[in-house]
Write a protein that holds these residues in place. Structure first.
Motif, PDB file in Angstrom:
ATOM      1  N   ASP A  53       5.043   9.363   4.646  1.00 24.70           N
ATOM      2  CA  ASP A  53       4.537   8.802   3.388  1.00 24.70           C
ATOM      3  C   ASP A  53       3.669   9.810   2.639  1.00 24.70           C
ATOM      4  OD1 ASP A  53       5.767   6.308   3.790  1.00 24.70           O
ATOM      5  OD2 ASP A  53       4.062   5.553   4.929  1.00 24.70           O
ATOM      6  N   ILE A  54       2.690  10.365   3.322  1.00 28.99           N
ATOM      7  CA  ILE A  54       1.785  11.323   2.667  1.00 28.99           C
ATOM      8  C   ILE A  54       2.555  12.528   2.154  1.00 28.99           C
ATOM      9  CG2 ILE A  54      -0.112  12.934   3.064  1.00 28.99           C
ATOM     10  CD1 ILE A  54      -1.021  10.076   2.760  1.00 28.99           C
ATOM     11  N   THR A  76       0.847  -1.191   0.000  1.00 22.26           N
ATOM     12  CA  THR A  76       0.000   0.000   0.000  1.00 22.26           C
ATOM     13  C   THR A  76       0.883   1.242   0.000  1.00 22.26           C
ATOM     14  OG1 THR A  76      -0.119   0.325   2.399  1.00 22.26           O
ATOM     15  CG2 THR A  76      -1.623  -1.308   1.427  1.00 22.26           C
ATOM     16  N   TYR A 131       1.375   3.120   2.455  1.00 22.81           N
ATOM     17  CA  TYR A 131       2.035   3.274   3.747  1.00 22.81           C
ATOM     18  C   TYR A 131       3.197   2.297   3.859  1.00 22.81           C
ATOM     19  CZ  TYR A 131      -1.825   6.291   5.105  1.00 22.81           C
ATOM     20  OH  TYR A 131      -2.737   7.316   5.166  1.00 22.81           O
ATOM     21  N   THR A 132       4.369   2.832   4.120  1.00 24.56           N
ATOM     22  CA  THR A 132       5.604   2.043   4.109  1.00 24.56           C
ATOM     23  C   THR A 132       5.694   1.095   5.290  1.00 24.56           C
ATOM     24  OG1 THR A 132       6.707   3.901   3.001  1.00 24.56           O
ATOM     25  CG2 THR A 132       8.115   2.209   3.989  1.00 24.56           C
ATOM     26  N   GLY A 133       5.485   1.594   6.493  1.00 24.18           N
ATOM     27  CA  GLY A 133       5.491   0.750   7.679  1.00 24.18           C
ATOM     28  C   GLY A 133       6.853   0.256   8.124  1.00 24.18           C
ATOM     29  N   THR A 142       7.083   7.204   8.751  1.00 22.23           N
ATOM     30  CA  THR A 142       5.769   7.255   9.380  1.00 22.23           C
ATOM     31  C   THR A 142       4.706   7.503   8.313  1.00 22.23           C
ATOM     32  OG1 THR A 142       5.841   9.649   9.711  1.00 22.23           O
ATOM     33  CG2 THR A 142       6.839   8.262  11.432  1.00 22.23           C
ATOM     34  N   PRO A 143       3.426   7.284   8.629  1.00 24.88           N
ATOM     35  CA  PRO A 143       2.372   7.630   7.669  1.00 24.88           C
ATOM     36  C   PRO A 143       2.443   9.094   7.239  1.00 24.88           C
ATOM     37  CG  PRO A 143       1.470   6.235   9.388  1.00 24.88           C
ATOM     38  CD  PRO A 143       2.873   6.568   9.820  1.00 24.88           C
ATOM     39  N   GLU A 144       2.838   9.967   8.142  1.00 26.54           N
ATOM     40  CA  GLU A 144       2.968  11.383   7.800  1.00 26.54           C
ATOM     41  C   GLU A 144       4.088  11.590   6.780  1.00 26.54           C
ATOM     42  OE1 GLU A 144       2.808  10.178  10.907  1.00 26.54           O
ATOM     43  OE2 GLU A 144       0.758  10.843  11.375  1.00 26.54           O
ATOM     44  N   GLY A 151      -6.303   4.426   3.685  1.00 21.71           N
ATOM     45  CA  GLY A 151      -5.009   3.919   3.255  1.00 21.71           C
ATOM     46  C   GLY A 151      -4.967   3.599   1.776  1.00 21.71           C
ATOM     47  N   GLU A 209      -5.923   8.974   2.525  1.00 19.79           N
ATOM     48  CA  GLU A 209      -6.093   9.491   3.881  1.00 19.79           C
ATOM     49  C   GLU A 209      -7.295   8.851   4.571  1.00 19.79           C
ATOM     50  OE1 GLU A 209      -4.203  13.965   3.881  1.00 19.79           O
ATOM     51  OE2 GLU A 209      -6.238  13.719   3.086  1.00 19.79           O
TER      52      GLU A 209
END
Length: 216
Positions: free
Chosen positions: A113-114, A100, A102-104, A109-111, A134, A131
């Motif tokens: 990524d965005i 997806t 989101y790297t993880g 972090t998700p922030e 995901g 957002e």
């Protein structure tokens, strides 16, 4: 390959993240295939100076069903290196089946990524859905761009004292129409948003070639 001397041994994990979602990429994107070559630059400018390296990339393996690809990256005019620096990288294709947005991992972090995905104009129409959930409800099978992450695994032809780090990874956007590649390098300890810009190279017509390297 930004300018920070750090050795990294973190392996890339190629594993499915959402096998229940059957969205997949269209196999019609022929420019993303084994043997394809790309050439361009990576901007590694800092507050102290402006600097860009010439970069060549070749795809060595590609498995769209599993969201995987790999290849080599060659930086030609690295100041602290006596020879072009070649690294081997592995990639994750954002297909909502295997990976997806989101790297993880890799300290992202998700922030983060965005913030990085939003640097690509092609991502703007997907932002609200990513957002919201995901991006799990997105169908990217006919989308004209392919989003990926590239993680360099090791140096092919030099040692870790070459003046570069491979601790971070690239957020990548690939255009299916012309094979152009744009990317941004992420490493919390390196200059932010180092931009990678590559164009598809038709070797048969241009005569562009890579040096030969044996991958271990």
């Amino acid at each position: 390959m930004p300018v920070r001397v750090v050795e990294s041994s973190a392996p890339s994990q190629v594993a499915g993240q959402d096998a229940s979602n059957q969205h997949a990429l269209s196999p019609a994107c022929s420019l993303l295939s084994v043997g394809r070559a790309f050439s361009g630059t990576q901007n590694v400018s800092s507050l102290q100076k402006d600097e860009a390296w010439r970069v060549n990339v070749r795809i060595q393996g590609c498995d769209l069903d599993h969201g995987y690809l790999c290849g080599t990256m060659e930086a030609l005019n690295v100041p602290l290196a006596d020879t072009p620096v070649v690294t081997f990288w592995e990639g994750e294709i954002v297909d909502m089946k295997n990976y997806t947005f989101y790297t993880g991992k890799w300290e992202a972090t998700p922030e983060n990524d965005i913030k990085h995905w939003s640097k690509f104009p092609a991502f703007s129409s997907l932002l609200s859905q990513v957002e919201a959930d995901g991006g799990k409800s997105l169908d990217l099978s006919n989308y004209p761009y392919i989003f990926m992450r590239w993680k360099e695994q090791y140096f092919v032809n030099v040692g870790t004292d070459c003046g570069l780090t491979i601790a971070g990874f690239y957020y990548v956007c690939f255009s299916c129409s012309d094979g152009s590649i744009n990317g941004f390098y992420y490493d919390p300890n390196s200059s932010p948003f180092q931009k990678l810009e590559l164009k598809f190279t038709n070797e048969d017509r241009s005569g562009f070639t890579f040096s030969s390297y044996q991958l271990q």
